[in-house]
Scaffold this active site. Structure first.
Site, PDB file in Angstrom:
ATOM      1  N   SER A 135       0.831  -1.202   0.000  1.00 22.48           N
ATOM      2  CA  SER A 135       0.000   0.000   0.000  1.00 22.48           C
ATOM      3  C   SER A 135       0.860   1.244   0.000  1.00 22.48           C
ATOM      4  O   SER A 135       2.008   1.233   0.427  1.00 22.48           O
ATOM      5  CB  SER A 135      -0.890   0.008   1.239  1.00 22.48           C
ATOM      6  N   LYS A 136       0.237   2.309  -0.479  1.00 23.49           N
ATOM      7  CA  LYS A 136       0.884   3.613  -0.551  1.00 23.49           C
ATOM      8  C   LYS A 136       1.374   4.069   0.810  1.00 23.49           C
ATOM      9  O   LYS A 136       2.361   4.761   0.921  1.00 23.49           O
ATOM     10  CB  LYS A 136      -0.170   4.623  -1.028  1.00 23.49           C
ATOM     11  N   ARG A 137       0.621   3.681   1.845  1.00 27.25           N
ATOM     12  CA  ARG A 137       0.954   4.157   3.174  1.00 27.25           C
ATOM     13  C   ARG A 137       2.348   3.707   3.617  1.00 27.25           C
ATOM     14  O   ARG A 137       3.001   4.379   4.392  1.00 27.25           O
ATOM     15  CB  ARG A 137      -0.097   3.700   4.198  1.00 27.25           C
TER      16      ARG A 137
END
Ligand code: GLU
Length: 482
Positions: free
Chosen positions: A256-258
């Site tokens: 994920s981008k996070r």
């Protein structure tokens, strides 16, 4: 039968590293078999369309070295194929399924669907369209359906999935897959605005584009039973399926981008080589037989086998990417890197001397992972340091050093040549005579000339800086701290 595969991204913004892997495996598979790999833009969901996304996708794919057959850029006539230009065709085939009795009209309002889901949730069953209780062609009957249609009542067309039994298909990565039909939803094929859904457009296109192998991410696996049913309903031969393992964060959650960058362009902008990123991404879920890890595109084409793709999710390990990038960095001639960096070096006021820049690159290249780290790392090779690592200075700038160093510098001043072997010899000899460890002097010389604890070999650093600069730097240091 010759192999034909496709990469079928939706233009929702940028090329995800997972998308790059899917594109790459399709490309490698096609090239390995002397087949064709086409690009198809799946933009049926107009609400998710992002301006410029198609151009961005194509730019990133081209940067990575993936070229598609049948596209104008490679002398082909058609591609990339764009689904929004083919809506009439999907509608026609959606209607064909309806007329054959494999699909049906449904008139439920959003409120009715919400209520259905709520009932199912309360009863503890997985939400899916319940054909037997809702308002559709089956429960309403032909006459009422015809009346509603004549009335222009809002409706969708859904796939008629058997209520019992099993749906089977085989997957080249996962083997035989059997899914109970009751777990498969009556998928919407044509929406109330008449637009097709991904499922309908995807199957129609894969059939008419004569796709032999559908190679895509694992997140599409739940869609495949629906697709298999649709091929059967049309009376079309199914393609072979291969679902690629998920990409994971180091904590094993879905990438994920996070937790880091996911766009290919971010890696490009951070200075990773395309060869390194492609090589790294290729090994996320695929193990070539040998124990090597560095593969050129040609070598990957040669060794790629779908049977060697893993089922288990693959961790996106940025440290491994850094290591791999460094392997590629080692292979690049310094002159090529100097060419790439000279403008930036001028702009930053570091140097306009390309020959010197090349020497510095040769000196420090093994200490960094990425091209864009070279100049920041080597700034001290262009500018006299005025700040000195305090901890390092406290440790090595001792009374003993203060006593000996000026004498070593005097010897440097009179050295006949300033190459690293000569300088090393001078310090070694002095250390022997004075009884002080050579390492102490080496550290002090590094401190005085670079200000830092880490860097390339100290005598190589002095040689590259040259006599004039070394003496000037030492004098500056002595002027402040002697
Ligand atoms: N349009 C889908 C995507 O965005 C393609 C899935 C497939 O390859 O069938 O990934």
């Amino acid at each position: 039968m010759s192999v034909r595969v496709r990469f079928a991204p939706s233009p929702t913004g940028y090329l995800h590293v997972g998308g790059l892997r899917t594109a790459l495996y399709n490309y490698l598979f096609a090239k390995h078999h002397g087949g064709k790999c086409i690009l198809r833009i799946e933009d049926t969901d107009r609400t998710r369309f992002v301006e410029g996304a198609v151009e961005n996708l194509i730019r990133s794919l081209r940067w990575a070295g993936i070229e598609f057959d049948e596209s104008p850029e490679v002398g082909g006539e058609y591609g990339p194929y764009t689904q929004s230009e083919r809506f009439d065709m999907y509608r026609q085939y959606g209607m064909e399924l309806l007329h054959k009795g494999h699909a049906y009209y449904a008139f439920d309002t959003p409120e009715e669907l919400d209520a259905m889901r709520e009932r199912q949730q309360k009863a503890g069953i997985a939400p899916r369209y319940d054909r037997t209780t809702m308002r559709n062609q089956y429960t309403l009957g032909e006459a009422e359906t015809a009346r509603l249609m004549a009335d222009n009542a809002p409706h969708v067309i859904r796939l008629k999935v058997p209520l019992a039994g099993e749906i089977k298909f085989s997957d080249l990565v996962r083997g035989e897959i059997v899914v109970p039909a009751r777990d498969v939803d009556d998928q919407i094929l044509l929406k109330s605005d008449g637009f097709p859904t991904y499922h309908l457009a995807n199957v129609v296109d894969d059939h008419f584009m004569q796709i032999t192998h559908v190679i895509r991410g694992e997140e599409w696996l739940p869609s495949t039973p629906k697709h298999a049913l649709m091929y059967d309903a049309f009376g079309w031969e199914r393609p072979a399926f291969a679902h690629l393992p998920l990409l994971l964060n180091p904590d094993k959650s879905k990438l994920s981008k996070r937790q880091g960058d996911v766009a290919v362009e971010d890696y490009r902008d951070k200075g990773y080589f395309k060869e390194a990123l492609v090589n790294f991404v290729a090994l996320l879920g695929w193990n070539p037989t040998s124990d090597r890890e560095i593969f050129s595109m040609a070598e990957m084409i040669e060794t790629f086998r779908l049977e060697k793709v893993n089922k288990a999710g693959a961790v996106f390990d940025i440290q491994k990417l850094d290591w791999m990038n460094n392997e590629y960095l080692r292979l690049k001639p310094s002159a090529e890197l100097a060419d790439a960096l000279i403008d930036e070096a001028c702009e930053k006021g570091l140097t306009d001397n390309k020959a010197y820049l090349e020497q510095v690159i040769t000196l420090v290249r093994e200490r960094v992972h990425k091209v864009n780290e070279l100049l920041p790392f080597a700034t001290y090779m262009f500018q006299q340091p005025t700040e000195f690592d305090e901890e390092y200075k406290a440790k090595f700038w001792t009374d003993e050093a203060k006593q000996h160093i000026p004498k070593i510098i005097e010897k440097f001043r009179h050295a006949e040549s300033f190459d690293h072997t000569t300088l090393n010899g001078i310090v070694k000899e002095y250390a022997k005579e004075s009884g002080v460890k050579m390492g102490v002097f080496a550290n002090v010389l590094r401190l005085m000339t670079t200000g830092k604890q880490v860097g390339a070999g100290v005598f190589e650093t002095l040689e590259t800086l040259g006599k004039e600069h070394v003496l000037a730097r030492c004098e500056y240091f002595l002027g402040r701290f002697a």
